[in-house]
Design a protein around this motif. Structure first.
Motif, short mmCIF file in Angstrom:
data_model
loop_
_atom_site.label_atom_id
_atom_site.label_comp_id
_atom_site.label_asym_id
_atom_site.label_seq_id
_atom_site.Cartn_x
_atom_site.Cartn_y
_atom_site.Cartn_z
N ASP A 1 0.84 -1.20 0.00
CA ASP A 1 0.00 0.00 0.00
C ASP A 1 0.88 1.26 0.00
O ASP A 1 1.69 1.44 0.92
CB ASP A 1 -0.89 -0.01 1.24
N PRO A 2 0.77 2.14 -1.01
CA PRO A 2 1.61 3.35 -1.05
C PRO A 2 1.40 4.25 0.16
O PRO A 2 2.34 4.92 0.60
CB PRO A 2 1.18 4.03 -2.36
N ARG A 3 0.17 4.30 0.70
CA ARG A 3 -0.08 5.17 1.86
C ARG A 3 0.74 4.71 3.06
O ARG A 3 1.37 5.50 3.76
CB ARG A 3 -1.57 5.18 2.20
N GLY A 4 0.72 3.41 3.31
CA GLY A 4 1.52 2.88 4.40
C GLY A 4 3.01 3.07 4.16
O GLY A 4 3.78 3.33 5.09
N ALA A 5 3.43 2.94 2.90
CA ALA A 5 4.84 3.13 2.57
C ALA A 5 5.27 4.57 2.84
O ALA A 5 6.37 4.82 3.35
CB ALA A 5 5.08 2.77 1.10
N ARG A 6 4.40 5.54 2.49
CA ARG A 6 4.74 6.94 2.76
C ARG A 6 4.84 7.21 4.26
O ARG A 6 5.75 7.92 4.71
CB ARG A 6 3.69 7.86 2.11
N LEU A 7 3.91 6.66 5.03
CA LEU A 7 3.95 6.85 6.48
C LEU A 7 5.23 6.26 7.07
O LEU A 7 5.87 6.85 7.95
CB LEU A 7 2.73 6.20 7.13
N LEU A 8 5.61 5.09 6.57
CA LEU A 8 6.82 4.45 7.08
C LEU A 8 8.06 5.25 6.69
O LEU A 8 8.98 5.42 7.50
CB LEU A 8 6.91 3.02 6.54
N ALA A 9 8.10 5.75 5.44
CA ALA A 9 9.25 6.53 5.00
C ALA A 9 9.39 7.82 5.81
O ALA A 9 10.51 8.28 6.08
CB ALA A 9 9.11 6.85 3.51
N GLU A 10 8.26 8.41 6.20
CA GLU A 10 8.31 9.62 7.01
C GLU A 10 8.93 9.37 8.38
O GLU A 10 9.43 10.31 9.03
CB GLU A 10 6.91 10.20 7.16
#
Length: 553
Positions: A471-480
């Motif tokens: 999921d790209p949303r979860g990936a963005r949260l993790l990258a942040e």
């Protein structure tokens, strides 16, 4: 014709038939593999739906073994009950008969056209799907060609006295015929090929209808033996429930049909005088009758299998792979799923290591240091097993999406293992050093370390979720979280120096240890982010190639 030459020809045509079936299976897997797996997974909620899904997926793949591996993967992971998985196998057994039904008609004339179209699609196709569908057409063409050649090969021997005597003795002993066919099917791993050869023998009158039916029963039995012998390895009997259950249903059906072989044969021949068609019909009717007999009993049957093959209660070696089934390597989509499931066990081991390091650092628990260090060897062994397993998959059988998934699994496991190395080589020695020397952090410092370690555990769980869902949303949260850890390190470092200026620290050694711990926790978090977030963001085009500013900006 010289007999040894005939044997070589026979072996060659059977090999061509097997290769054609392999091309059909691999082409369908590359084109529709993930979709077929999703269809099968969604259907495993009811026996009838599971039966129909197993039949349809197997009709496309032309391999009940491949379908069985998918179902076994769902069952072993606890995602589906045993009864629907058994229903899938009953449907898969019926699905393998459909190609035999199609080939029982005179369709050999289509072979050159199928091969010609397939080669054009394979060589000239602009996209991977066209390329893979070309493999399917070539495979079907080769199967038709091999069957046609087998029929021609049998013609000179229709009236050979020695062959008549040999096959006559087999006809007089249906059990012997069934065992011979079972052994042959086990050896070449394809009931479809064996049944097609039996059809060619029956069409030329080389074997009697009753002997052909007995041989078909043996082919069905042999197809169920391979998954038992080559299925999930290990000492847990529960892993064998599905293949053993399928073998028992096949053996029960074979025993019942052998007892009634003569009346069944006479009845079938009266309706279908064409011997080849009679063999195909018998093959289909046998599997349909077995499915009808066992489908209503699957709940009780599954309970019996659970009692006969209970889950092993002894604690398993945590470094022993649980899901890397060697037989699944023949089916890339199943093998990649097995490797992904095994990769999630790395997350469990790393989380236990981080929790152990936290307890050792904050609560002074010496026992946690030794336990956490033992888990690092678990990470190393599982990572090595996953890499070896993936390396054994034939790259020519992988689609572009399969290659991407393989790369993502390797990226995930490598970074998780490296995060474990940070815990083992940096955090745990720091904790041991603190305890041995009696170093004491301030209350604020301990709270900051505990908060960062707890956040590291949450990020690890998020990484596992992103790895599974993509999921790209979860990936963005993790990258942040990487920036958040960088800011947390900077804030904690600033607060630490403020406490030093205020004279609230007695030892420079405590200060150095505290700052080393902050950097190491941030490094472990960087590996966790790189494990799951970066591959997803890179695929979505949301990952910058570099953080370095270019000239003119």
């Amino acid at each position: 014709m010289i007999f040894p030459v005939t044997l070589i020809d026979l072996a060659g045509f059977v090999a061509l038939l097997l290769w054609g079936a392999h091309m059909v299976q691999s082409g369908v897997q590359r084109t529709f593999g993930p979709r077929l797996r999703a269809i099968l997974g969604n259907a495993l909620k009811g026996r009838l739906r599971a039966f129909l899904a197993g039949m349809g997926v197997t009709a496309l793949l032309q391999s009940s073994t491949a379908t069985g591996l998918m179902a076994a993967g769902f069952a072993a992971g606890g995602f589906v009950e045993l009864a629907p998985a058994l229903a899938v196998m009953l449907g898969a057994n019926v699905g393998t008969t459909l190609i035999v039904q199609a080939f029982s008609f005179d369709v050999a004339a289509a072979s050159p056209a199928l091969i010609f179209v397939g080669v054009l699609m394979f060589r000239r196709g602009s996209g991977p799907r066209t390329h893979d569908l070309g493999r399917v057409y070539i495979g079907f063409g080769l199967m038709l060609l091999a069957l046609h050649q087998l029929l021609g090969l049998m013609t000179p021997y229709e009236d050979a006295p020695s062959l008549r005597i040999l096959l006559g003795s087999v006809s007089a002993a249906p059990l012997l015929a069934a065992l011979l066919a079972a052994g042959l099917t086990w050896a070449i791993h394809s009931s479809v090929a064996v049944v097609l050869v039996i059809m060619s023998l029956a069409s030329k009158g080389v074997v009697s209808p009753d002997a052909a039916f007995a041989l078909v029963l043996g082919a069905n039995l042999g197809a169920a033996i391979n998954p038992v012998l080559e299925g999930p390895s290990g000492n847990d009997p529960a892993a064998k429930r599905l293949p053993v259950g399928n073998l028992i249903t096949r053996a029960g059906g074979v025993a019942a049909c052998l007892a009634l072989l003569h009346p069944i044969g006479r009845l079938l021949i009266s309706f279908e005088p064409d011997n080849a068609r009679a063999v195909a019909d018998f093959h289909t009717l046998f599997n349909l009758a077995t499915a009808v007999a066992f489908l209503p009993l699957l709940t009780s049957y599954a309970a019996l299998l659970r009692r006969l093959l209970p889950t092993r209660l002894d604690p398993a070696d945590p470094s022993r792979p649980l899901y890397l089934d060697p037989a699944a390597r023949e089916t890339p989509i199943v093998a990649l799923g097995a490797a992904a499931r095994e990769a999630l066990r790395l997350v469990d081991a790393l989380e236990a290591m981080v929790q152990g390091a936290r307890d050792a650092l904050v609560e002074g628990d010496r026992k946690q240091i030794a336990d956490a260090r033992r888990l690092d060897s678990v990470l190393d062994r599982l990572n090595a097993a996953i890499k070896s397993y993936l390396a054994a998959i034939d790259p020519d059988e992988l689609s572009e999406a399969d290659h991407r998934k393989l790369h993502e699994i390797l990226t995930f496991t490598t970074n998780i293992e490296q995060a474990g190395d940070v815990v083992d080589r940096n955090l745990l020695p720091h904790a041991s050093k603190r305890l041995k020397r009696g170093l004491v952090f301030t209350k604020e410092g301990e709270e900051e370390l505990a908060a960062l370690m707890d956040r590291l555990v949450l990020n690890l769980r998020t990484a596992a979720t992103v790895f599974m869902t993509e999921d790209p949303r979860g990936a963005r949260l993790l990258a942040e979280e990487k920036a958040a850890f960088r800011d947390a390190e900077a804030t904690a470092t600033h607060a630490h120096f403020e406490r030093m200026r205020a004279g609230r620290l007695d030892a420079i050694e405590v200060s150095a240890l505290y700052l080393d711990l902050l950097r190491d926790i941030k490094l472990a978090n960087s590996h966790i982010v790189a494990a799951a977030a970066y591959p997803v963001l890179e695929r979505c085009g949301e990952l910058l190639p570099s953080r370095i500013a270019t000239n003119g900006r």
